[in-house]
Design an enzyme around this catalytic site. Sequence first.
Site, short mmCIF file in Angstrom:
data_model
loop_
_atom_site.label_atom_id
_atom_site.label_comp_id
_atom_site.label_asym_id
_atom_site.label_seq_id
_atom_site.Cartn_x
_atom_site.Cartn_y
_atom_site.Cartn_z
N HIS A 423 0.84 -1.20 0.00
CA HIS A 423 0.00 0.00 0.00
C HIS A 423 0.87 1.25 0.00
O HIS A 423 0.66 2.19 -0.80
CB HIS A 423 -0.93 -0.02 1.22
CG HIS A 423 -1.78 1.21 1.36
ND1 HIS A 423 -1.37 2.32 2.08
CD2 HIS A 423 -3.00 1.51 0.86
CE1 HIS A 423 -2.31 3.25 2.02
NE2 HIS A 423 -3.31 2.78 1.28
N CYS A 798 -3.12 -1.80 -16.51
CA CYS A 798 -3.19 -0.64 -15.61
C CYS A 798 -2.62 -0.92 -14.23
O CYS A 798 -2.78 -0.12 -13.31
CB CYS A 798 -4.63 -0.14 -15.49
SG CYS A 798 -5.75 -1.32 -14.72
#
Length: 854
Positions: A423, A798
């Site tokens: 993250h 992506c």
Amino acid sequence: MDQPRDTSSVIEITPSAPVTTADHGWRAKCLQRLIRMDLPVPRSFAISAAAVRGIASGRMLARGDLDRLIAAAGGLVGVRPSALNPEWGGPGTVLNVGINAACHARLAQRLGVDAADALYRGFVQSYAIHVARLDPDMFSEPDATLADALAAYRDETDEDFPQDPARQLAEVLRSMARAWDGPSARLLRQAKGAPADASLGLVVQDMALALGPGVTGSGTIQFIDSVTGAPGITGRFQGQTQGRAMLADAVTLYLTRDPRGPSLEETAPGVFADLVRFGVAARERLREEMQIEFVVADSELSIIDATRVQRSSRAAVRIAVALGRDGIIPTDEAVMRVQPRALSDLLHHQVDPRAPRDLITRGMAASPGAATGRIVFTAAAAQAAAARGEPCVLVRRETVPEDIRGMHASVAVLTERGGMTSHAAVIARGLGLPCIVGASGISIDARARTLTAGARSFREGEEITIDGTSGEVLAGAAAMLEPALDDAFNQLLEWADAACTIAVRANADTPEDARTARMFAAQGIGLCRTEHMFFDEKRLPAMREMIFADRPEDRRLALDRLLPMQRDDFTTLFQIMDGLPVTIRLFDPPLHEFLPHDREGMRELAETLDLPLSDVVRRVDALSEFNPMLGMRGVRLGIVIPEIYEMQARAIFEAAVAAGRKGEGVVAEIMIPLVSAMREVELVRHQIEGVAASVRQETRTRFDYRLGVMVETPRAALRAGDIAEHCAFLSFGTNDLTQMTYGLSRDDAGRFMGSYVAQGVYAEDPFHILDQEGVGELILTGVKRARARKPGITLSVCGEHGGNPESIAFCLHAGVDYVSCSPFRVPIARLAGAQESIRALRAAQACEGLKAGS
């Protein structure tokens, strides 16, 4: 020594000699080019790589060859390595081979006793250390005399220093050949990209002596700054110094006129003018910025060598563009000369490589750039520091979605855990924040607010520097270089875009991201993750109300409060992108991420919602999952709680209408996450079509949109043909696709990934460089099946791999229409895409040439 030899083993380097880089190495070929330019290069010989391999295995050159190599006036030569690639290094140069007592006597008459002693002593010391492999401490005493050096050699070897020049040369050649083949040298070369069986040639060159009367000495000169790439003469000239040999009156001169002291330009203007002229010629003929090594002997100039100027990333860009603009190299070659990753150094502040570094610890360089700030351990502390105008570094064991506001408020991020796609790493790259993850050498005590690294401890508020380019954590404030988004940077990327055959979009979640994407000339937004918009402190209460609502109508009431906020978000994005495509991914994460997990947080939430604490605890427990990344998230959430996707679709359509009225031609692209079955797409498409019809009727405005799917599960890749029938585009989300293909948590893999790569389990970290054999096979299958069923469908990648040069090459050859990556990786992707496009074009042209020839 008298074994037969291959007559091509030793070649005098002349303009027409059959010297090749493959057989004799880069240095030999470079010297031949200098000789062809009529530069004053001392007589030089090239020993082939095949002969060097023979020397290493015991087959020495014939005595006649050795005598020929060392038969120059004065009988002194230098031996230098000549690998295929200069970046591979090689054994150290050995100078003044051939000096002995008789030669020393001749030199003493010609140059003086001090100079002769210095040359002889320097060679004895160098020979003892590098050839005889004696204790360096015995031969490194700066005050030692020639007699001391000869006596030390005799004491250590029980024999006098060798007087036969041919024997000296043979031992030097043998030592260098075997040093190249040593295991440590081989490992060092492989770390620089050399193959295990890389070969070495050697160059033997007559010595131009840099000790003696008049203006005499040795030096180097170059015509650009190695750090900035700015034009300017730099280098050094040291009078009366040659290698280890130095006279007592040795003096360093500046090259150009300088108020601090004498210069070569003033002392020997003719020599200086020749050096400048030779430098210009070398740049034009060798098509490169070169550093020239030279010797001046009583004002007579000799060019010893020329090497490619060592350069920083920003200098590499400036040099390539200057060579392209001056017509010295084609623009396509200028594009090929810059490593794509080097552009990262130009986008951000960087620690000045010339400045001292006080290293605390190292971790993974997850997001490039450098920043200095005061340590904070919580998102709240980061926000408070930002409110005071104090730069801060957010230090966490690992970040979670709730930390997004603290990351926005920080200048850099440091985590103890995590990998390249954790993250912290992903969000930091998107925000352009320097970030280091997996810094396992630190220990964080959040309660005591301290960071410990080894014996050193740092408290909250102390200043540190994060170098996200090198992965180094530094104490205090380091000296910085400014970003270099200058004319050369823009010119290089303009040339890259002209050659590139794959489009590049940006992953952008906020207006700041979108503006950065436009600044770096992204061709649209390929992924807008909407969930980050809900962590804002003004939106989180409404989000939590929706989560605690039991009935659809109650959920809609809560979502109605979020609708205008989402509409404003999307309207702003559409306006910033000014008609470029914007792909918005519908809500993806599990709902538990928006709820507190500690008792105090639950108590506060209960008070806010006016609910019993027990109800809040039960709902939090009910939403918790054993493996939330594989649980109710993405399209599953949109089907079970359809009100979320309906609200988002309405916000997107109303934003498109609003932006369209201001002149931007908007075609919104809506992407459904985590699909694994065709029926999921059908259900969501039906929902969205209903919302679109309603908005068209309410606004009396026609608008178009495109519906697509984010392919993140192996099943979606395998069933891409079926799914393609119901959508306009497919975008491969390689972060989750890699995670699900490997069965690896991308947040936890960093704990053992280094060991796996080191032991060859994986060639590379699959979250960093796309796994072409496994994940790549799924992408190729998905592309083939989608195109077979729907030839005109748009296909993209992506995930974070969209900004990785090696992965972009794969995507281009896979037939993907575009890649999308973090905004600050867009320039890297543009350059990498251009380079692979140029390679593909060259390969096609070569193939056509072969066909024509046959």
